[in-house]
Design a protein around this motif. Structure first.
Motif, mmCIF file in Angstrom:
data_model
loop_
_atom_site.group_PDB
_atom_site.id
_atom_site.type_symbol
_atom_site.label_atom_id
_atom_site.label_comp_id
_atom_site.label_asym_id
_atom_site.label_seq_id
_atom_site.Cartn_x
_atom_site.Cartn_y
_atom_site.Cartn_z
ATOM 1 N N TRP A 22 10.777 -5.913 -2.856
ATOM 2 C CA TRP A 22 9.450 -5.820 -3.458
ATOM 3 C C TRP A 22 9.487 -4.848 -4.625
ATOM 4 O O TRP A 22 10.325 -3.948 -4.673
ATOM 5 N N GLU A 23 8.607 -5.063 -5.589
ATOM 6 C CA GLU A 23 8.646 -4.323 -6.852
ATOM 7 C C GLU A 23 7.758 -3.086 -6.786
ATOM 8 O O GLU A 23 6.588 -3.148 -6.414
ATOM 9 N N MET A 24 8.361 -1.940 -7.133
ATOM 10 C CA MET A 24 7.623 -0.689 -7.205
ATOM 11 C C MET A 24 7.557 -0.253 -8.678
ATOM 12 O O MET A 24 8.570 0.117 -9.269
ATOM 13 N N PRO A 25 6.373 -0.319 -9.315
ATOM 14 C CA PRO A 25 6.279 0.038 -10.733
ATOM 15 C C PRO A 25 6.353 1.552 -10.938
ATOM 16 O O PRO A 25 6.096 2.339 -10.024
ATOM 17 N N THR B 224 -0.630 -6.851 -4.740
ATOM 18 C CA THR B 224 -0.057 -8.200 -4.617
ATOM 19 C C THR B 224 1.290 -8.154 -3.901
ATOM 20 O O THR B 224 1.577 -8.985 -3.023
ATOM 21 N N GLU B 225 2.122 -7.173 -4.262
ATOM 22 C CA GLU B 225 3.437 -7.049 -3.639
ATOM 23 C C GLU B 225 3.318 -6.731 -2.153
ATOM 24 O O GLU B 225 4.068 -7.263 -1.325
ATOM 25 N N LEU B 226 2.391 -5.841 -1.799
ATOM 26 C CA LEU B 226 2.243 -5.474 -0.392
ATOM 27 C C LEU B 226 1.724 -6.652 0.436
ATOM 28 O O LEU B 226 2.145 -6.858 1.576
ATOM 29 N N ARG B 227 0.809 -7.430 -0.142
ATOM 30 C CA ARG B 227 0.331 -8.618 0.574
ATOM 31 C C ARG B 227 1.474 -9.621 0.773
ATOM 32 O O ARG B 227 1.602 -10.229 1.838
ATOM 33 N N ARG B 228 2.284 -9.793 -0.266
ATOM 34 C CA ARG B 228 3.399 -10.734 -0.171
ATOM 35 C C ARG B 228 4.394 -10.261 0.890
ATOM 36 O O ARG B 228 4.870 -11.056 1.719
ATOM 37 N N LEU B 229 4.703 -8.951 0.883
ATOM 38 C CA LEU B 229 5.658 -8.415 1.837
ATOM 39 C C LEU B 229 5.096 -8.464 3.256
ATOM 40 O O LEU B 229 5.837 -8.718 4.216
#
Length: 270
Positions: free
Chosen positions: A191-194, A224-229
């Motif tokens: 997952w992407e952490m900006p 969005t990333e946390l929901r996807r993960l």
């Protein structure tokens, strides 16, 4: 000046445990003689000095029995999720899911220290092309590999159902090591952490819980990333993730963090 408590060696720590048992003191979590972990290869214990208090002994046993406790949880039906390079949202998110137990596989960095490099983990990382120029977290590469010739196998951690790891504004060393881990067959969800920054003058911003501000676009990306993960981790769960369970997990994590903050203050200010 506050007088420091006397420290004891490993034999003295075991003697303190025997004395507590003889006095009939109730056992604490993960109680027992700390020397029991020598049988697992934790040779460094022979050279350390310890606080003889029961709480100190219990903490050592708790730390040193992590692999065994994870194995028992897995045998009991829990699905293990290794949340690498993250002491923040992902372990809390995973713990909110029924039947899921998160753990920090990157904690393997201290196994060679504790076993005085008798474990062979760093040598196995070397053989995979991840040498001493990398972060000591490279020790986790050897956790799921056969031991070097002539060396007994030790189960440090049972294999997880899933590995999560952040990419982006985080340590490149660990990302490279986890890529190698993925190549060994472990399922990894990235997952992407900006890179957090302050909003530009003409950019919509949002206030964060810690009092800082961030661009609204970054907050939306992380959400969005946390929901996807969460959806990926939920595939390892025995029940769905809902708002009440997530809220309960956040409250529990915050209570632990407050307790740790208070303990740090007590210890560092003693």
């Amino acid at each position: 000046m506050t007088e420091l408590l006397s420290q004891v060696d490993l034999a003295g720590l075991d003697a303190a445990y025997a004395a507590d048992q003889a006095r009939g003191l109730p056992s604490l979590c993960c109680d027992g003689p700390v020397s029991q972990h020598l049988a697992h290869g934790d040779r460094r214990l022979r050279h350390l000095r310890f606080d003889p208090a029961p709480a100190s002994r219990s903490l050592w046993n708790f730390l040193l029995s992590e692999g065994e406790r994870l194995e028992q949880a897995q045998q009991g039906g829990q699905r293990l999720v290794a949340t690498i390079k993250d002491l923040g949202p992902i372990p809390v998110l995973a713990s909110a899911l029924e039947g899921v137990l998160p753990f920090a596989l990157d904690g393997a960095w201290w196994i060679p220290c504790l076993m005085e490099q008798s474990d062979g983990l760093l040598q196995q990382a070397d053989a995979l092309g991840v040498d001493a120029s990398f972060c000591p977290v490279r020790a986790m590469l050897g956790v799921y590999l056969p031991p070097p010739p002539g060396q007994a196998a030790v189960c440090h951690y049972p294999p997880p159902a899933l590995v999560t790891c952040s990419a982006g504004a985080v340590c490149d060393d660990v990302s490279a090591i986890v890529q190698r881990l993925q190549g060994l067959g472990l399922p990894v969800a990235w997952w992407e952490m900006p890179c957090r920054r302050a909003p530009e003058a003409d950019e919509p911003g949002l206030s964060l819980a810690g009092g800082l501000r961030a661009p609204a676009s970054q907050v939306a990306l992380v959400a969005t990333e946390l929901r996807r993960l969460a959806a990926v981790i939920a595939t390892a769960a025995t029940g769905p993730l809902d708002e009440p369970r997530l809220a309960a997990a956040i409250r529990a994590a915050n209570a632990i963090r407050r307790r740790i903050r208070d303990l740090r203050q007590m210890v560092f200010a003693a």
